[in-house]
Design a protein around this motif. Structure first.
Motif, PDB file in Angstrom:
ATOM      1  N   ALA A 121      -3.504   3.971 -37.018  1.00 52.25           N
ATOM      2  CA  ALA A 121      -3.209   3.388 -35.724  1.00 52.25           C
ATOM      3  C   ALA A 121      -2.090   2.761 -35.542  1.00 52.25           C
ATOM      4  O   ALA A 121      -1.600   1.898 -35.852  1.00 52.25           O
ATOM      5  N   ALA A 122      -3.586   1.759 -35.799  1.00 48.67           N
ATOM      6  CA  ALA A 122      -3.107   0.316 -35.949  1.00 48.67           C
ATOM      7  C   ALA A 122      -2.308  -0.168 -37.108  1.00 48.67           C
ATOM      8  O   ALA A 122      -1.096  -1.634 -37.105  1.00 48.67           O
ATOM      9  N   ALA A 123      -2.394   0.149 -38.300  1.00 54.00           N
ATOM     10  CA  ALA A 123      -1.322  -0.084 -39.257  1.00 54.00           C
ATOM     11  C   ALA A 123       0.152   0.680 -39.648  1.00 54.00           C
ATOM     12  O   ALA A 123       0.481   0.193 -39.983  1.00 54.00           O
ATOM     13  N   THR A 124       0.277   1.529 -38.136  1.00 51.46           N
ATOM     14  CA  THR A 124       1.376   2.254 -38.282  1.00 51.46           C
ATOM     15  C   THR A 124       2.469   1.401 -36.979  1.00 51.46           C
ATOM     16  O   THR A 124       3.469   1.591 -36.957  1.00 51.46           O
ATOM     17  N   ASP A 125       1.197   0.921 -35.813  1.00 54.27           N
ATOM     18  CA  ASP A 125       1.824   0.800 -34.426  1.00 54.27           C
ATOM     19  C   ASP A 125       1.029  -0.778 -34.685  1.00 54.27           C
ATOM     20  O   ASP A 125      -0.358  -1.234 -34.477  1.00 54.27           O
ATOM     21  N   LEU A 126       1.854  -2.095 -34.434  1.00 57.49           N
ATOM     22  CA  LEU A 126       1.519  -3.706 -34.231  1.00 57.49           C
ATOM     23  C   LEU A 126       0.825  -3.773 -33.360  1.00 57.49           C
ATOM     24  O   LEU A 126       0.250  -4.460 -33.234  1.00 57.49           O
ATOM     25  N   ALA A 127       1.226  -3.000 -32.349  1.00 57.70           N
ATOM     26  CA  ALA A 127       0.693  -3.612 -30.718  1.00 57.70           C
ATOM     27  C   ALA A 127      -0.487  -2.040 -30.644  1.00 57.70           C
ATOM     28  O   ALA A 127      -1.452  -3.344 -29.685  1.00 57.70           O
ATOM     29  N   ALA A 128      -1.237  -1.748 -31.953  1.00 60.52           N
ATOM     30  CA  ALA A 128      -1.841  -0.900 -30.896  1.00 60.52           C
ATOM     31  C   ALA A 128      -3.483  -1.876 -31.802  1.00 60.52           C
ATOM     32  O   ALA A 128      -3.487  -2.751 -32.556  1.00 60.52           O
ATOM     33  N   PRO A 129      -4.470  -1.988 -30.796  1.00 60.07           N
ATOM     34  CA  PRO A 129      -5.858  -2.435 -31.296  1.00 60.07           C
ATOM     35  C   PRO A 129      -6.213  -2.502 -32.243  1.00 60.07           C
ATOM     36  O   PRO A 129      -6.179  -1.421 -33.221  1.00 60.07           O
ATOM     37  N   LEU A 130      -7.379  -3.688 -33.706  1.00 61.92           N
ATOM     38  CA  LEU A 130      -7.116  -3.755 -34.623  1.00 61.92           C
ATOM     39  C   LEU A 130      -8.969  -3.044 -34.010  1.00 61.92           C
ATOM     40  O   LEU A 130      -9.631  -2.770 -33.383  1.00 61.92           O
ATOM     41  N   PRO A 131      -9.715  -2.266 -35.511  1.00 62.32           N
ATOM     42  CA  PRO A 131     -10.428  -1.989 -35.645  1.00 62.32           C
ATOM     43  C   PRO A 131     -11.795  -2.570 -35.681  1.00 62.32           C
ATOM     44  O   PRO A 131     -11.166  -3.875 -36.421  1.00 62.32           O
ATOM     45  N   PRO A 132     -13.288  -2.305 -34.842  1.00 63.48           N
ATOM     46  CA  PRO A 132     -14.332  -2.808 -34.618  1.00 63.48           C
ATOM     47  C   PRO A 132     -14.690  -3.314 -36.078  1.00 63.48           C
ATOM     48  O   PRO A 132     -15.585  -4.474 -36.119  1.00 63.48           O
TER      49      PRO A 132
END
Length: 932
Positions: free
Chosen positions: A229-240
């Motif tokens: 999700a973070a790779a497609t959406d820059l506003a998505a939170p980064l993985p832990p």
């Protein structure tokens, strides 16, 4: 039908049943028919009937039946055992939860009980149990492997979390399928029928692995979805996941978190130098203490010092410089290594203890420990484990193994303790029964008179109490008081008798002391006192040591008195007279002659010794003084020549030597000094040998006629001489001649002549009339007497040996002369002995010179007559001829006996031709005849 008529019918029917086993002529045929009959598998009842009848007729054939019956009996017993263990095995198989140890124990116990495990149904059941155990073990192994597989899957998730999220995305499906497959296998393991038979620890372990794997899997998939999700959406939170977050941050054009500049630390405030010095001193002191304990290898002390150093460092660490902090860390590392080494060494000790504990029950059958030894060994192992715990950190896994092994080995101790308790109860009952038996015996033998039997019974009771077995200390103390009371009551009468006996013996000891202190020792009183002591000792037994002590006290004064008398007698006989010295010299000369092996020298020495004993040299030196003086008062007693001289062999008498004739005194020499040889016995009965030399001097001759001679009586107490026995008859004349009690030659010692005597006899018939006794010379001392006696005995043996040698040589010469037909080799009449007269010797010589012309029958009959005369055995092949000759002699009562004509018979044999068998028979006969 009666039993007498039914028995033959039964045997006939059994004979028909067994195919003629009862009527078979031999034992082998009976056994073979029994084997053939047994091959048809008859019933056990029939075999019992046949065995019952056949066992008394043929043991060998009946043994086959007995072996078959024993085999059937064993088979029945094994069937019962097999049924029992089959039921137990089926019960084990029916259990939902099977313990492996129980299954293995079933097989072991069944084998010990003798169950036939190799036959059905036990063979099949054993296979089922083995398969069930194998299934449980396989399932246990699968569970452990599945746990490891879960760990490996979790490690795969962790490894993918360190790589790019795109690699994780590529491997996501494979991971999902692997996790699903793992769950499926876990479900199969749980659904297995043997899952309930596994140890209880496997179920929670498998569930824990499953939960951990699912948690890791869900977290991994969730983080991967967030990374996508973070790779497609820059506003998505980064993985832990840090690696994935940095990768996405770089893809968005930012800087990785690891490359961000570090925040600037504010400057540290200045510290007071005094506080820094105090902190430095505290850390230095704790550091020195730790280094000292570490250098000495003290594990627990170094651990405490390290903890103290950490506490000081936590308080003052910010005030310590870098150099001291480096020393502190090095010391802590060294202390940690020491602690780890001690933990390792303690574990090594614990592993050895575990191996010892587990090996207690794995010993071979011959080296298995007993109950007490096992108890002591377990106690020592547990003490060693406690010591290992004191030196290091506890190891719970090893402790669990050690405790389980010790508990398993303690079962042997428990069985032994149970046996000890049972034995103690049995021993207690046995001791109580023994106490009651002693009480009953005491009531029965309270007034018994046989003290030896009572003492023996008391000793037996004491031995039985001592060997009655082990009991506890408290029980033994309780029983010991009861035993002491009962045994003391049983022993009280016997102890009273012993006390009275000791008092009587003390009185006899005092009496013995009085007898020993008396100036004249009374032998009759001493014998009576000793008899009383022996009667007392035999009637009342005492303790061995006490009885020996009393006996020593009793015999001491009597022994002292006898020793005093012996010392006086030895002192009196210490001064040897000239007569004794001459006898000793003659005895030594006779011994030397006996060693030479010359019969003439031996006989001459014998004559010289006899002359010395009669003191002929002194008598010839002063004949006038001996004839003028009367009987001397106080002279010593006359002794006869040695006892060995009277027992001289007849071989010494066969050829008298001139020295013997010269040594024998004439009748006038014997009778002349008779008056002077008469002795007077001491009036007080004292020992004549104890008189002084002054008393032995002859007194002046009285003016009145000589009194009647008085025969002296030996008054000494030397061995072999008793006052109560009459003295042996005197011997005189040539050595070997005997005289009767009246002095007549040829009689036996002790034979007495008729009271009135025969007509014309020189002896009178009135009481007291005795012929004059021969002169035996002065009395000898003890040393001279023993020396002459030993010399005579050795001379007797030497002459006997020489006579035997001469006899054997003469016999050998006779046989050699016969073989060579040479009369010149025939021994002389003197060599042949007095049994062969000169006439017989001449007849033998003529038989040897003449040509062999005697009939064979005469020579054979002559040999038989010689064997009959000599009373020697006849060869087996001639026994019939000897019996015939004996019958023939019985019919001729007027003919001379073979013992009278053996010389002529020997001449007949010598006239016949020589052969080895006849020579051997002639030698055996003449060997006995020439000695007569």
């Amino acid at each position: 039908m009666t039993s007498t008529s039914s028995k033959p019918h039964d045997i006939q029917s059994l004979d028909t049943l067994t195919g003629g086993a009862f009527t078979a002529p031999t034992s082998g045929e009976r056994a073979q028919r029994i084997r053939d009959w047994l091959a048809g598998n008859p019933s056990s009842e029939q075999m019992q009937d046949v065995f019952k009848e056949l066992s008394g007729r043929d043991k060998g054939a009946a043994r086959l039946l007995r072996e078959k019956l024993d085999e059937l009996k064993r088979a029945k017993g094994q069937e019962a055992i097999a049924a029992e263990w089959t039921q137990k095995a089926q019960a084990l198989l029916a259990q939902p939860k099977l313990n492996i140890a129980d299954a293995l124990a079933w097989q072991r116990d069944a084998a010990k009980a003798g169950a036939p495990l190799s036959r059905e149904p036990l063979a099949g059941i054993k296979t089922q149990l083995a398969e069930r155990v194998k299934g449980i073990e396989d399932l246990q192994h699968r569970a452990q492997v599945h746990r490891e597989a879960a760990v490996l899957l979790a490690q795969r998730f962790e490894v993918l979390s360190t790589k790019s999220w795109r690699d994780a995305q590529a491997a996501e499906e494979a991971l999902r399928s692997d996790v699903a497959h793992w769950q499926q296998q876990a479900a199969e393991i749980v659904a297995d029928g043997n899952w309930s038979s596994l140890d209880a620890k496997f179920a929670p372990q498998l569930e824990s692995s499953k939960a951990q794997l699912l948690v890791v899997s869900d977290a991994f998939h969730g983080a991967l979805a967030q990374a996508q999700a973070a790779a497609t959406d820059l506003a998505a939170p980064l993985p832990p996941v840090p690696v994935w977050a940095d990768e996405l941050r770089v893809a968005r054009g930012g800087v990785p978190e690891a490359a961000a500049p570090a925040p600037v630390k504010p400057a540290a405030p200045k510290v007071d130098p005094e506080k820094r010095a105090a902190a430095h001193g505290a850390v230095e002191a704790a550091l020195l203490k730790l280094e000292q304990e570490t250098a000495q290898g003290h594990g627990k002390a170094s651990a405490g010092a390290a903890a103290a150093l950490r506490a000081v460092l936590k308080e003052h660490g910010r005030l310590v410089d870098a150099a001291l902090e480096a020393r502190v860390h090095a010391a802590l590392v060294a202390a940690g290594e020491l602690e780890g080494w001690q933990r390792w060494s303690a574990d090594k000790v614990r592993e050895e203890l575990v191996a010892k504990a587990e090996g207690l029950l794995k010993r071979p059958e011959g080296q298995a420990l007993g109950g007490r030894k096992m108890q002591e060994t377990l106690r020592a192992l547990r003490e060693q484990w406690k010591q290992s715990d004191q030196g290091g950190v506890p190891n719970h896994a090893l402790w669990k193994r050690f405790d389980e092994a010790c508990n398993e080995a303690h079962k042997v101790v428990e069985a032994w303790l149970e046996k000890v308790r049972a034995d103690a109860a049995e021993h207690r009952a046995h001791r109580l029964a023994l106490i009651e038996e002693v009480k009953a015996w005491a009531a029965e033998h309270a007034n018994g008179s046989d003290l030896k039997a009572i003492n023996r019974a008391l000793h037996q009771f004491a031995d039985r109490w001592r060997d009655a077995g082990h009991v506890g200390e408290k029980v033994f103390a309780e029983l010991q008081s009861q035993w002491s009371e009962a045994f003391g009551a049983a022993r009280a009468p016997f102890e009273a008798q012993q006390k009275a006996s000791i008092e009587r013996r003390q009185a006899m000891i005092a009496e013995a002391a009085e007898l020993g202190a008396a100036p004249m020792l009374r032998i009759d009183a001493v014998k009576s006192l000793q008899q009383r002591w022996q009667a007392e000792a035999q009637s009342v037994p005492l303790d061995r040591r006490q009885e020996q002590k009393l006996w020593d006290a009793f015999r001491a004064p009597i022994d002292e008195a006898f020793n005093r008398k012996t010392a006086e007698r030895e002192k009196a006989s210490a001064a040897m007279s000239a007569h004794d010295r001459s006898v000793l010299d003659a005895s030594k000369a006779l011994e030397a002659a006996s060693g030479t092996g010359d019969a003439q020298k031996i006989r001459a020495a014998i004559a010289q010794l006899e002359a010395a004993m009669r003191n002929q040299a002194s008598a010839e030196a002063a004949p006038a003084a001996a004839s003028a003086d009367g009987p001397s008062v106080g002279a010593t007693e006359v002794v006869a020549p040695g006892q060995a001289a009277a027992e001289f062999s007849e071989s010494a008498e066969q050829s008298p030597s001139p020295e013997d004739a010269e040594a024998q005194p004439a009748p006038s020499q014997v009778d002349a000094p008779a008056a002077s040889a008469d002795l007077v016995a001491p009036a007080d009965g004292a020992d004549p040998s104890a008189r002084s030399d002054a008393e032995a001097t002859p007194a002046p001759a009285p003016a009145k006629p000589a009194p009647k001679p008085v025969i002296a009586v030996r008054g000494d107490d030397r061995p072999g001489n008793k006052k109560s026995e009459p003295a042996l008859a005197a011997r005189g004349g040539r050595f070997g001649d005997r005289r009767d009690s009246r002095g007549a030659p040829g009689g036996r010692p002790g034979d007495r002549a008729p009271r009135g005597g025969e007509r014309g006899a020189p002896a009178g018939g009135r009481f007291g009339d005795r012929p004059p006794r021969e002169d035996r010379g002065p009395r000898l001392g003890d040393a001279a007497f023993r020396a002459q006696r030993d010399a005579f005995e050795r001379a007797d043996l030497a002459l006997r040996k020489l006579a035997a040698q001469a006899h054997g040589e003469a016999l050998t010469q006779v046989l050699g002369a016969w073989e060579k037909r040479d009369a010149s080799q025939l021994p002389s009449a003197q060599e042949l002995g007095r049994a062969v007269t000169p006439a017989v010797r001449n007849a033998w010589s003529q038989a040897l010179v003449a040509t062999p012309s005697a009939p064979a029958g005469d020579a054979a009959e002559a040999l038989l007559r010689l064997e009959m005369a000599a009373e020697v055995p006849t060869p087996a092949e001639q026994l019939e001829a000897r019996r015939a000759l004996q019958l023939k002699l019985l019919t001729r009562r007027g003919d001379p006996a073979p013992t009278q004509t053996w010389g002529q018979d020997a001449g007949k044999v010598l006239a016949a031709p020589h052969d080895a068998a006849s020579a051997r028979r002639l030698q055996n006969a003449l060997k006995a005849l020439l000695r007569k």
